[in-house]
Write an enzyme that holds these catalytic residues in place. Structure first.
Site, PDB file in Angstrom:
ATOM      1  N   CYS A 128      21.362  25.782 118.282  1.00  0.00           N
ATOM      2  CA  CYS A 128      22.514  26.455 117.573  1.00  0.00           C
ATOM      3  C   CYS A 128      23.287  25.685 116.774  1.00  0.00           C
ATOM      4  CB  CYS A 128      23.429  26.760 118.799  1.00  0.00           C
ATOM      5  SG  CYS A 128      22.495  27.622 120.183  1.00  0.00           S
ATOM      6  N   HIS A 270      30.643  27.244 117.213  1.00  0.00           N
ATOM      7  CA  HIS A 270      29.605  28.076 117.737  1.00  0.00           C
ATOM      8  C   HIS A 270      29.803  28.965 118.793  1.00  0.00           C
ATOM      9  CE1 HIS A 270      25.815  29.185 119.221  1.00  0.00           C
ATOM     10  NE2 HIS A 270      25.760  28.310 120.347  1.00  0.00           N
ATOM     11  N   ASN A 300      26.002  35.345 121.687  1.00  0.00           N
ATOM     12  CA  ASN A 300      25.666  34.085 121.157  1.00  0.00           C
ATOM     13  C   ASN A 300      24.106  34.597 120.474  1.00  0.00           C
ATOM     14  OD1 ASN A 300      24.292  31.549 120.643  1.00  0.00           O
ATOM     15  ND2 ASN A 300      24.479  30.771 122.830  1.00  0.00           N
TER      16      ASN A 300
END
Ligand code: UT7
Length: 343
Positions: A128, A270, A300
């Site tokens: 990520c 993020h 996500n």
């Protein structure tokens, strides 16, 4: 000398899946997902879509914008993108869901499809944190050689194909998508990517893992694979790591860049869980309004969350020239880090 972002783009699949859609199939609820994560929807790729499909769409949107076209007409967009694609020197594609295991890289597939014939191309895996790592890697490659001027940085994922759809603790969290940025070396001053901080703590490598298919646990001929190919996550461990990582990275960026809270126009974190961002905001004493959150819409998307957010903010006029932005990310590896950008 500066590294400026001259175009951004994003792409998500057509299929939008709500929490209620998931609750109709597994033991979960809109109320649980929203209250524990802030997620409302996610976009899910078609069977025929691979990482490169989304990556190419996001890349073309970013390239077209860099060439001066930000409209919705796909023919005009493609025409604008093709011209500037020829001028790209480097493509860095961050992903954990490449088209293929090993080789070829998804970046090479994108290079061919968008017509970036003169570009070097490679994938990176920082989970990520991938886009943050990618931006710094691409900037480094531009800075080190006088012959290179432009790079394309992409974060792209099709996580829906590596999710265990029977595991409610992970499957509700993720979505598919891609974001991209075209960066350019210029003579301008105090603009663009100012600096980055990149970190890793490999001792946490087991906290977020896809166990099968690599050389540690290869697939065997004739074997029926029913476990281990999907994302396994120790949610609590990653949560605790994430709050610490995001807090310490923002703190370190502010110290390294000599930045005060009031100087920051926007933090682009993020998007893994809204609660992680809320906890970091509280610990740092930075108002939550400074953090850009779009997790409700996309869930996500790993390496794609930050470039998708940047493109949304850019196209909506939310970002103004000269705004000071911090990005901050964390994820599998474990990795974490952030960038300081003058828009
Ligand atoms: O980008 C990659 C980085 N990933 C992350 O940052 C994720 C970090 N971790 C998290 O965001 C959180 O740990 C989760 C959202 C994954 C989980 O939230 P939590 O508040 O830590 O929940 P939990 O795992 O402690 O589970 C609490 C309860 C459990 O039930 P019991 O044992 O208390 O009866 C779970 O079985 O919630 C249950 N649960 C669910 N219930 C309904 C877990 N998932 C679900 C679900 N729907 N989807």
């Amino acid at each position: 000398m500066a590294i400026e972002i001259i175009g951004t783009g994003k792409a998500v699949p057509h299929k939008k899946v709500s929490n209620d859609d998931l609750a109709a199939r597994i033991d979960t609820s809109d109320e649980w997902i929203r209250s524990h994560t802030g997620i409302g929807y996610r976009y899910i790729a078609d069977e025929s879509d691979a990482c490169s499909n989304l990556a190419c769409e996001a890349a073309k949107n970013a390239l077209a914008m860099a060439a001066g076209y930000s409209g919705a007409d796909s023919t005009q967009r493609d025409r604008a993108a093709v011209g500037i694609a020829e001028t790209i020197d480097v493509i860095i594609l961050a992903t954990v869901t490449a088209d293929y295991y090993g080789t070829p890289s998804t970046a090479c597939i994108v290079q061919d499809r968008i017509g970036a014939h003169g570009a070097a191309a490679m994938d990176i895996n920082a989970a990520c944190t991938g886009f943050i790592y990618g931006l710094e890697t691409a900037a480094g490659l531009l800075n080190i050689s006088p012959h290179r001027k432009r790079a394309l940085v992409i974060g792209a994922e099709v996580l829906s194909k590596v999710i265990n759809w029977n595991d409610r603790a992970t499957c509700v969290l993720f979505g598919d998508g891609a974001g991209a940025a075209v960066i350019e070396k210029t003579d301008a001053d105090k603009t663009g990517l100012l600096m980055s901080l990149l970190f890793a703590d490999g001792s946490g490598n087991e906290s977020l893992v896809m166990r099968r298919g690599g050389t540690r646990n290869p697939f065997k001929k004739g074997e029926v694979i029913d476990a281990g190919i999907c994302i396994e996550m120790n949610g609590q461990e990653v949560y605790n790591f994430a709050v610490k990582a995001i807090t310490s990275t923002i703190d370190s960026l502010m110290k390294a860049g000599n930045i005060k809270i009031d100087d920051i126009d926007r933090i682009v974190p993020h998007q893994a869980n809204a609660r992680i961002v809320q906890a970091a905001s509280k610990r740092l004493g930075i108002p939550l309004e400074k953090f850009y959150l779009n997790i409700e819409e996309y869930a996500n998307t790993s390496s794609a969350t930050i470039p998708i957010a940047l493109d949304e903010m850019n196209r909506s006029g939310f970002l103004k020239k000269g705004d000071l932005i911090l990005t901050v990310g964390f994820g599998g590896g474990l990795t974490y880090g952030g960038n300081i950008i003058y828009w």
